[in-house]
Design a protein around this motif. Sequence first.
Motif, PDB file in Angstrom:
ATOM      1  N   LEU A  35       1.261  -1.327   0.287  1.00 55.02           N
ATOM      2  CA  LEU A  35       0.043  -0.248  -0.026  1.00 55.02           C
ATOM      3  C   LEU A  35       1.031   1.195  -0.056  1.00 55.02           C
ATOM      4  O   LEU A  35       0.673   2.468   0.827  1.00 55.02           O
ATOM      5  CB  LEU A  35      -0.778   0.581   1.330  1.00 55.02           C
ATOM      6  CG  LEU A  35      -2.259  -1.052   1.347  1.00 55.02           C
ATOM      7  CD1 LEU A  35      -2.844  -0.945   2.620  1.00 55.02           C
ATOM      8  CD2 LEU A  35      -2.756  -1.711  -0.232  1.00 55.02           C
ATOM      9  N   PHE A  40      -4.348   2.758  -2.188  1.00 53.96           N
ATOM     10  CA  PHE A  40      -5.421   1.308  -2.210  1.00 53.96           C
ATOM     11  C   PHE A  40      -5.229   1.176  -3.595  1.00 53.96           C
ATOM     12  O   PHE A  40      -5.812   2.106  -4.460  1.00 53.96           O
ATOM     13  CB  PHE A  40      -6.618   0.454  -1.614  1.00 53.96           C
ATOM     14  CG  PHE A  40      -6.483   0.427  -0.101  1.00 53.96           C
ATOM     15  CD1 PHE A  40      -6.739  -0.693  -0.218  1.00 53.96           C
ATOM     16  CD2 PHE A  40      -6.407   0.761   0.554  1.00 53.96           C
ATOM     17  CE1 PHE A  40      -6.279  -1.880   1.225  1.00 53.96           C
ATOM     18  CE2 PHE A  40      -6.061   0.903   1.889  1.00 53.96           C
ATOM     19  CZ  PHE A  40      -5.951  -0.181   2.392  1.00 53.96           C
ATOM     20  N   THR A  96      -6.497  -6.766  -4.298  1.00 49.52           N
ATOM     21  CA  THR A  96      -6.274  -6.308  -2.420  1.00 49.52           C
ATOM     22  C   THR A  96      -8.038  -7.290  -2.184  1.00 49.52           C
ATOM     23  O   THR A  96      -9.299  -6.530  -2.978  1.00 49.52           O
ATOM     24  CB  THR A  96      -6.181  -4.886  -2.479  1.00 49.52           C
ATOM     25  OG1 THR A  96      -5.071  -4.350  -2.485  1.00 49.52           O
ATOM     26  CG2 THR A  96      -6.508  -4.643  -0.786  1.00 49.52           C
TER      27      THR A  96
END
Length: 462
Positions: free
Chosen positions: A78, A439, A444
């Motif tokens: 991230l 993000f 993810t």
Amino acid sequence: MHRTLADDLSRLPELLQSARDFAVREVTGLAERPVVRLDRAPDRAALPGEGAGAEGALARFAEHWAPGFSGSAGPRYLGFVTGGATPASVAGDWLTGAYDQNVSGAGGSWAAALERETVAWLRELFGLGEAHSGAFVTGATVSTTVGLAVAREWLGERLGVDVSREGAAALGPVEVLSGSPHSSVAKALSVLGIGRDRLRQVPVLEDREAVDVDALETALAALDGRPAVVVANAGTVNTVDFDDLRAIAALKERYDFWLHVDAAFGGFAALSPAYAHLVDGLDAADSVCVDLHKWLNVPYDAAVQFTRRRDLQVRVFHNASPYLGLPTGEPDFVHLTPENSRRLRALPAWFSLVAYGRAGHREIVERSVDLAARLGAGVAALDGLRLLAPVRLNVVCFTLADDPTQARIDALAQAVAASGEAFLTPTVYGGVPALRAAFSNWRTSRADGERVLQALTAALSG
């Protein structure tokens, strides 16, 4: 032909299969791979005298180097704003190497036409009109550099100076105004000979990174009619804040300036009806920067630049050589970007756009935003941490609740990285040392978000 080359050529299908099998193993295990490697790399080896062949090179890489490669393409990296590589884009990237097209010009191949098609799709994706033309470049820094190079030529046009021939010094002092400029803007100004010190930061709104449009107008009015460059943001790095692009563009009715918009990753808000309003007015920009190896999730390196003044772009970047030809009609890409030699960066993006379409990429954007909101809520509820800004899109900016010194923030980031579970990058926001979680990776999931929160919790108590 050298005997090792000849042997590799004769065994090419088997060699590519070996590389494919190795890549599949690595990619399959990416989600559980340590997100970063902090240990020491191997010592540098001597240049081989006699080659080991492709099979030997693969074996040596697998043994000596592959274990130290990070999981930066994975779901819990991230840091910065880093995407991964969708399956289709990986396939496109492999074929890019296999075809090895030089897309400087259109002669002898359809590759340049494929790049033009991909640029047109991206222009549509980001809500830009046909007045904008574009080309692929390496990343946001080069995209911004190209945009500001065209802006520099525009300044010359306004002042009666041919900058591409006379040089930037002929312009005299240049005013570049921005509220929260990315560091690449100053780098671009240095490269272009305008100078880092010509970047003037305009006041921003209270507790925001968005420029105060009234303050920007005051700064423009103080120039007494001299043309300037305004760099607006469609998504700042720390808090994904957006300038009011429509209001800034409206100032062009009264003031003479080139509007460059840094939409490196925030431009992808256009894909979602829930967030598209954030980039309202993007089409009014004179040049736009978008980084594709971020939220489009294509392999490094890939970005695109757009401008309304392709004529000025050609004036800056044309390469006058008999063997390259003159930039007539639809100019070749060699006349549009800093590079003469260009790989077909468009092909991975073309593959991903064809494979997943607008809907698939919209889902990546909206899932990323949802995951950022969830982590933000978790951070806000966690003893020892506090949010420094609202989670506006896909970045969570936070710090320690007590005594957030740089040393303590660095120690927290190091502890999270050492766990192998997640990687976050530090920043300073409002004078406070902080961490940020961005993000943008297509892999993810909510489970990954929970693991990141657990890694933070463990690091705090460690």
